[in-house]
Design a protein around this motif. Structure first.
Motif, PDB file in Angstrom:
ATOM      1  N   UNK A 200       0.794  -1.229   0.000  1.00  0.00           N
ATOM      2  CA  UNK A 200       0.000   0.000   0.000  1.00  0.00           C
ATOM      3  C   UNK A 200       0.821   1.270   0.000  1.00  0.00           C
ATOM      4  N   UNK A 201       2.061   1.214   0.536  1.00  0.00           N
ATOM      5  CA  UNK A 201       2.865   2.428   0.670  1.00  0.00           C
ATOM      6  C   UNK A 201       4.251   2.272   0.039  1.00  0.00           C
ATOM      7  N   UNK A 202       4.970   1.220   0.433  1.00  0.00           N
ATOM      8  CA  UNK A 202       6.357   1.060  -0.016  1.00  0.00           C
ATOM      9  C   UNK A 202       6.438   0.882  -1.534  1.00  0.00           C
ATOM     10  N   UNK A 203       5.629  -0.061  -2.067  1.00  0.00           N
ATOM     11  CA  UNK A 203       5.684  -0.328  -3.506  1.00  0.00           C
ATOM     12  C   UNK A 203       5.294   0.883  -4.355  1.00  0.00           C
ATOM     13  N   UNK A 204       4.160   1.579  -4.075  1.00  0.00           N
ATOM     14  CA  UNK A 204       3.848   2.781  -4.867  1.00  0.00           C
ATOM     15  C   UNK A 204       4.909   3.869  -4.744  1.00  0.00           C
ATOM     16  N   UNK A 205       5.566   3.967  -3.581  1.00  0.00           N
ATOM     17  CA  UNK A 205       6.620   4.966  -3.411  1.00  0.00           C
ATOM     18  C   UNK A 205       7.850   4.629  -4.255  1.00  0.00           C
ATOM     19  N   UNK A 206       8.167   3.340  -4.338  1.00  0.00           N
ATOM     20  CA  UNK A 206       9.344   2.913  -5.092  1.00  0.00           C
ATOM     21  C   UNK A 206       9.111   2.876  -6.604  1.00  0.00           C
ATOM     22  N   UNK A 207       7.853   2.747  -7.023  1.00  0.00           N
ATOM     23  CA  UNK A 207       7.554   2.627  -8.453  1.00  0.00           C
ATOM     24  C   UNK A 207       8.200   3.700  -9.326  1.00  0.00           C
ATOM     25  N   UNK A 208       8.051   4.997  -8.994  1.00  0.00           N
ATOM     26  CA  UNK A 208       8.667   6.020  -9.852  1.00  0.00           C
ATOM     27  C   UNK A 208      10.185   5.868  -9.953  1.00  0.00           C
ATOM     28  N   UNK A 209      10.833   5.513  -8.853  1.00  0.00           N
ATOM     29  CA  UNK A 209      12.285   5.337  -8.873  1.00  0.00           C
ATOM     30  C   UNK A 209      12.679   4.121  -9.705  1.00  0.00           C
TER      31      UNK A 209
END
Length: 235
Positions: A200-209
């Motif tokens: 819910x948080x870690x994966x969407x945050x890492x996606x752009x990078x």
């Protein structure tokens, strides 16, 4: 029923807010599952059928796939949310979780939930396991095509095209499957909170990078920033 909320003086969320959060979260998560499968098909067309790629992935087909993805995601969310909300709950209940989601809400039910669990497991399997199977099957064909490429540079380019997508698939699907493709009666509060934090948080945050690091300009800018930071600290 209330949920601990990080915002506001009372640190709670209303029942209506919880239902809205559940529906939106499920809709976006379901859409993400199908979208990742479509992205795998896009890479298959680009690597295995490069000359036919403009025909296969034409604008009309892209619009149809995007529309179908959003409709399927929101339809699945509507069914799962309705089944979860209709489950009876007795008295004032507090949910110890980061946000409202199906396993945590079913855990609060004061009645037998085996029918709900069976229905929701079937829907979760369709929205999680079917796209994942399609993704893995697609990458089998991609791997075969890459192995037939003679040029090392072309192989590396194909690998670079798929690596970011596979990383996102791994982070998202395996954490979501560990949460949703299981009986909510075996739901562990602490494990559920950790898994929910990841998808819910870690994966969407890492996606752009993960996706932008494929770009040469982004890599160069990151390298310059890290080098500059290193020299500043060493001085």
């Amino acid at each position: 029923m209330c949920e601990i909320n990080l915002r506001g003086p009372e640190k709670t969320i209303s029942y209506g807010g919880c239902v809205a959060q559940l529906y939106i979260f499920l809709a976006l998560g379901s859409t993400e599952c199908i979208l990742l499968a479509i992205m795998a098909f896009d890479r298959y067309a680009a690597i295995c059928k490069p000359l036919r790629y403009p025909i296969i992935m034409n604008q009309r087909r892209c619009i149809h796939m995007a529309t179908g993805t959003w409709i399927s995601g929101f339809a699945n969310s509507l069914v799962q949310s309705t089944l979860t909300v209709l489950t009876p709950r007795c008295g004032q209940r507090v949910m110890d979780h980061f946000f409202c989601e199906v396993p945590a809400l079913l855990k609060l039910a004061c009645t037998d939930t085996h029918v709900n669990e069976a229905e929701l497991n079937v829907l979760a399997a369709l929205i999680l396991l079917v796209p994942l199977s399609l993704i893995l099957g697609t990458y089998v064909f991609i791997a075969r095509a890459v192995m037939r490429i003679c040029s090392t540079e072309s192989r590396w380019k194909a690998f670079n095209t798929c690596a970011s997508h596979l990383l996102v698939v791994s982070l998202f699907f395996f954490t979501a499957i560990s949460m949703y493709v299981q009986p909510p009666s075996s739901y562990s509060r602490d494990r559920g909170k950790i898994m929910a934090l990841f998808y819910g948080i870690v994966t969407p945050t890492l996606n752009p990078f993960i996706y932008t690091l494929r770009n040469k300009d982004v890599k160069a800018a990151l390298r310059r920033a890290l080098t500059k930071e290193f020299w500043v600290r060493t001085r």
